[in-house]
Design a protein around this motif. Sequence first.
Motif: not given
Length: 740
Positions: A85-86, A550-553, A587-591, A601-607
Motif C-alpha cells: 500500500i503506497p 482511483n486517484a486522490n489529492l 500529496g497524491a495517490e494513484f491505484e 492480473h496486475v496492480n500498481f500503486g503510487l504515493g
Amino acid sequence: MFKRTRLSIAVAVSLGSLCINSSYADENLDSQASGSNGSTLEKVTVTAQKREETVQEVPAPISVLSGDKIREASLNSANEITRFIPNTSAGTTDGHGRPRWWIRGLGTGDQGANTVSPVGIYMDDVYISNISATGFPLFDLDRVEVLRGPQGTLWGKNTTGGAINFISKKPSFKEDGYYKLDAGTYANRAVEGAVGGALVDDKLAARVAIRHQANDGYSENKANDNDRGALEDDAIRLQFLAVLSDDLEANINFHSRRYHDTGSSSSVNYGTGRNGNNQFGYHVDPKQGDVYYNAKNSASIEQDGGNLNLIWQLGDLQLTSITALESFKRDALSDSDNTPLELQRSYAYANSRQFSQELRLASPSTDRLNWVAGLHYFNEDLDSKGANGTLDNTYINRSYNRVAYDQQTESYAMFGSVTYNFTDDFSLTGGLRWTRERKSIDLNRVANVGQASFGGGDWWKPENVTSALGVTALQDESNTWSDWTYDLTPQYKLSENARVYFRYSKGFRSGGYNAGVTTQSTVATVDPEYLTAYELGLKSEWFDGRLNANANLFYYDYKDIQLNIVSAVNNQTVSRLANGAQGEAYGAEFELEAIPLDNLHVNFGLGLLHTEFTDYTSGPNDYSGNKFVRAPNVSAVIGADYRIPLNVGGAIVVGTDWDTRSRQYYFTNDQSQNMRSGGYTLGNARLTYELPGGKTEVTGYVHNLTDKEYRSHTLPGGFQSAGVMFGDPRTFGVSLTSRF
C-alpha cells in the motif's frame, strides 16, 4: 549470503488474490467449474463506513488486502501489509513484537506503552489502544481494510492518520477449512489452518483457526558466536455464530497469543567518533546479519481477548452491539548499547487491560436519507515498569534507574453520520462525533545515589539494588479532554463507471503523559493534537470491469503535533513525548488494478508525499523545515501474476511484487545522515503449481529477491555511537496449501 539453508514445514490456505482489491484467485477457481474465463475484477465488499458497500462506492481513499493474498504472499507479521500500500509504512523493533504504524507521514515511534498511535488499529472492529498489542499474527483473515486520512467520526478520536481494520474469517453453516505447511531458510517453519461448519443446522456454527511460526533468526552474535533473533509465535482464534431468532444473530470471538523471541535480530551499534570508534575505542563496521551483545535479549508476550458481536434487525433498522475485553502483557530484556561492552542494559514490562462497548443503529443504505448513529465506551488500566542499568565498572561507573507508572483511561463518545442522495448522481455525507476522555497517571522514577551496587537476583528489581536510590521524578495527575471531530463529503457521479468526491475532515488525537522522564523537569502533560484534511478523489471502472482506476489529492494542516523526540541523555537513549509543533503535508495517490489479458492480473500503486514541520522548536533548537517521520517523497508498489492453465488439469501461476521508497527519516529532531535511510527497492517472487481441481497448490517463493541490504531503523546512542537495524535479507521458502 546465508548462514544456513535449513528447511522446515508450514501450513495455510490456497493461493488467493494476487491483487489488493479483489479475490481474483477464488474467482479463477469458481470459473473453472462454471466455464467462465474469470476476466473481470470482483466487486469487494467492505465495512469502512460501518455498513456493507463495495470498496469502489466508498467516497474515501481505502485499500483492501484480501486474506487469500496474505496467505499467498506468506506474510507473517501485521506490519508487513504495508508493503502493498503506497504512503504507508510500519516498523517493528523486535521480531514481530512491537509494530509502529504510519500513514501519509502520521504515526509515532514512541516506545512508551501509554502512547496511543494516530493510526487507529482495530481487530474485528475492536479498537486496540496499546500499540504493542497490534502485532497479532496474520492468519484466517477475510481481509484487511486500510483507510487513509482522518476517520474520527465513525472510528474514534485516535485516527488522525487513518484506520486499519483486521477482519477475521467468520463461521458459516457450510463446512469448510484449509491448512498450510511452510518451510524456509533460517529454519523458518509455519503451520496454519482452520476448520468450521454447523454444530446445529441453521442455529449454531463454529470456526477454529490456529497458527504456529518459528525460526532461528538470521543474525549471528559475533561477541560469543551464538545466534540471536530466533522467535516462536503461537496463536488461536475460536468463534461461534448463533442465530438466536429470525432477527437476532450473535458472533463470539475468543483469541489468544503466546510469543517469544531472543531479541531484535538486526541491531548493531557503531562508533561515530574519530576513525569510526566510540568513546572507548570500540569499532565495528555495521553489516546485515552481524550483531554484538553481552547481555540477555528476550521478549515474551501473552495476549488474550474476546468479543461479542450482536446484530438485531429492528424492522428496517439494524442495531449492532460490540462488547470486547482485551489483555496484553509484555516482558523484555535487552542489551541497550548493542555492543560487547557493559555500558547499558534494560528491562521493560507492560500490562494493559481494556474494555470497550459500542452500540450502533443504522438505517437502510438504500434510502434516500440514510444514517448511522452510535455510542462508544472505553476503559483501560495500564501498568508499566522499565529499568536501565550498568552492572560492572569496566568502562563506566555502575548505574541504575527505574520508571514505574499506572495509568487509567476512560472515554465516552457519541457519533453519527448522515447521507442524503439529492439525485441519483449527487449525494452529501456529513459526520459528527463528540468524545470525552479522562486519563490519570501515578508515576515514579528512582536512580542510584553515588555508584550503584547490586545484590543477587534480578538486577532490574529495586529490592536487588543494594546501594541508595533517590527519587528523581514524580507525577500524580488527572486530566480530562473533550472535543468534536467531523467530516463533510459531497460525491458526484460523472457516469455509470466514475465518481468524484471531495472530503473535508477534522480529527484529533487525545492528550497524554510523557513516560520517558529522566528528571522532574521532563515530567510533562501532552495536549491533544489536531488535523484538518482536504481531499479530492476519483474512483472509476473501465473496460467492462477489467480495470479499476482511483486517484486522490490531499492537503493536511497539522497543529499541536505530539512529537517523539529521541536523543542521547547522559549517554542513554531517551525517547520523550512532547507537543506544540505545527506542520503540513500534501500529496497524491494513484491505484490501478487490471486484467489486461485473460489470466493476467496486475496492480500498481503510487504515493507522492511532501511533509514539513512549519514551526518546530525544542529548547534552544529550531527544527522547522524538518520532514515527518517515515514519510518518503515517493513510494510505489507493483505486482503481477499470470496463470497458465495446463492441458492435464491444474495450472502454473507466476507472480511477483515490488515495493520502492525514497529517502526517509526516523526522528523528528535528528535528521542527520546517520539517522535516516536512503531509498531502496524490495522485490518478491513466487511460482505455484495448482493441482487439478483448484484446491491444492505447491508454491516456491523468494523474499527480498535482490538481497538488498537496507536500514529499517536507526537509534542515537551514547558514548559517541549510533545504532542501526537492518531489514530482512533474502529468504527462500516452499509451501503446501490446501482447502476443503
